[in-house]
Design a protein around this motif. Structure first.
Motif, PDB file in Angstrom:
ATOM      1  N   SER A   2       0.834  -1.196   0.000  1.00 58.28           N
ATOM      2  CA  SER A   2       0.000   0.000   0.000  1.00 58.28           C
ATOM      3  C   SER A   2       0.875   1.256   0.000  1.00 58.28           C
ATOM      4  CB  SER A   2      -0.904  -0.001   1.227  1.00 58.28           C
ATOM      5  OG  SER A   2      -0.122   0.063   2.406  1.00 58.28           O
ATOM      6  N   GLU A   3       0.271   2.358  -0.431  1.00 63.42           N
ATOM      7  CA  GLU A   3       1.004   3.621  -0.491  1.00 63.42           C
ATOM      8  C   GLU A   3       1.144   4.206   0.912  1.00 63.42           C
ATOM      9  OE1 GLU A   3       0.143   6.454  -3.620  1.00 63.42           O
ATOM     10  OE2 GLU A   3      -1.363   5.044  -4.348  1.00 63.42           O
ATOM     11  N   ARG A   4       2.227   4.944   1.125  1.00 67.28           N
ATOM     12  CA  ARG A   4       2.469   5.581   2.422  1.00 67.28           C
ATOM     13  C   ARG A   4       1.436   6.683   2.658  1.00 67.28           C
ATOM     14  NH1 ARG A   4       7.404   4.942   4.988  1.00 67.28           N
ATOM     15  NH2 ARG A   4       7.012   6.904   6.063  1.00 67.28           N
ATOM     16  N   THR A   5       1.040   6.835   3.924  1.00 62.20           N
ATOM     17  CA  THR A   5       0.110   7.907   4.280  1.00 62.20           C
ATOM     18  C   THR A   5       0.798   9.018   5.067  1.00 62.20           C
ATOM     19  OG1 THR A   5      -0.549   6.694   6.256  1.00 62.20           O
ATOM     20  CG2 THR A   5      -1.903   6.383   4.265  1.00 62.20           C
ATOM     21  N   SER A  24      -1.705  10.243  -1.742  1.00 61.40           N
ATOM     22  CA  SER A  24      -1.960   9.308  -0.648  1.00 61.40           C
ATOM     23  C   SER A  24      -1.711   9.942   0.720  1.00 61.40           C
ATOM     24  CB  SER A  24      -1.075   8.063  -0.804  1.00 61.40           C
ATOM     25  OG  SER A  24       0.293   8.405  -0.711  1.00 61.40           O
ATOM     26  N   MET A  25      -1.033  11.079   0.755  1.00 61.74           N
ATOM     27  CA  MET A  25      -0.723  11.755   2.020  1.00 61.74           C
ATOM     28  C   MET A  25      -1.607  12.974   2.254  1.00 61.74           C
ATOM     29  SD  MET A  25       3.384  11.501   1.934  1.00 61.74           S
ATOM     30  CE  MET A  25       4.161   9.976   1.433  1.00 61.74           C
ATOM     31  N   SER A  26      -2.697  13.079   1.505  1.00 58.94           N
ATOM     32  CA  SER A  26      -3.584  14.239   1.625  1.00 58.94           C
ATOM     33  C   SER A  26      -4.129  14.416   3.034  1.00 58.94           C
ATOM     34  CB  SER A  26      -4.745  14.131   0.642  1.00 58.94           C
ATOM     35  OG  SER A  26      -4.289  14.261  -0.660  1.00 58.94           O
ATOM     36  N   GLU A  27      -4.477  13.342   3.682  1.00 58.69           N
ATOM     37  CA  GLU A  27      -5.013  13.441   5.043  1.00 58.69           C
ATOM     38  C   GLU A  27      -3.945  13.982   6.003  1.00 58.69           C
ATOM     39  OE1 GLU A  27      -7.744  13.414   8.073  1.00 58.69           O
ATOM     40  OE2 GLU A  27      -8.027  13.278   5.918  1.00 58.69           O
TER      41      GLU A  27
END
Length: 126
Positions: A2-5, A24-27
């Motif tokens: 999975s992509e890093r968050t 994927s790091m939007s949050e």
């Protein structure tokens, strides 16, 4: 896989210098710019790194108060403009990462809405 968050250290340093992180790091970006401590993090990122270069004024021959005064002449306006442009910076970063720029003032809108509802409740309009 999975992509890093959350960003790696090199990504985080790039982010501090203005780079855009993956979607994927939007949050993580949203929490960084609008979550608890966002203003503190913003101020630290702008105000702490300029202290070492300003310390060079202390190497100028003469009384130490003169070096401190020269530092203050640059640092005090920096503080003022950094605080004044916080909202603009946060909106810009949110837009750059593909997030809703209205998130930048969501907290103040929530507080003003609560104050409005309290006012209406106390004065018989609700």
């Amino acid at each position: 896989m999975s992509e890093r968050t959350t960003p790696t250290w090199p990504q985080r340093i790039g982010y501090i210098f203005g780079r855009t992180l993956p979607a994927s790091m939007s949050e993580w970006v949203r929490k960084d710019l609008t979550g608890p401590g966002a203003a503190r993090r913003y101020l630290m990122r702008f105000l702490i790194p300029v202290i070492p270069p300003l310390m060079l004024f202390l190497l100028i021959p003469g009384p130490k108060w003169m070096g401190v005064a020269m530092m203050a002449l640059l640092y005090l306006p920096l503080i003022y403009f950094t605080v004044a442009l916080m909202y603009v910076y946060r909106r810009s970063r949110l837009i750059k990462h593909g997030l809703d720029p209205a998130l930048a003032d969501a907290d103040s809108r929530r507080r003003s809405e609560a104050a409005r509802l309290d006012y209406e409740r106390r004065h018989g309009r609700a």
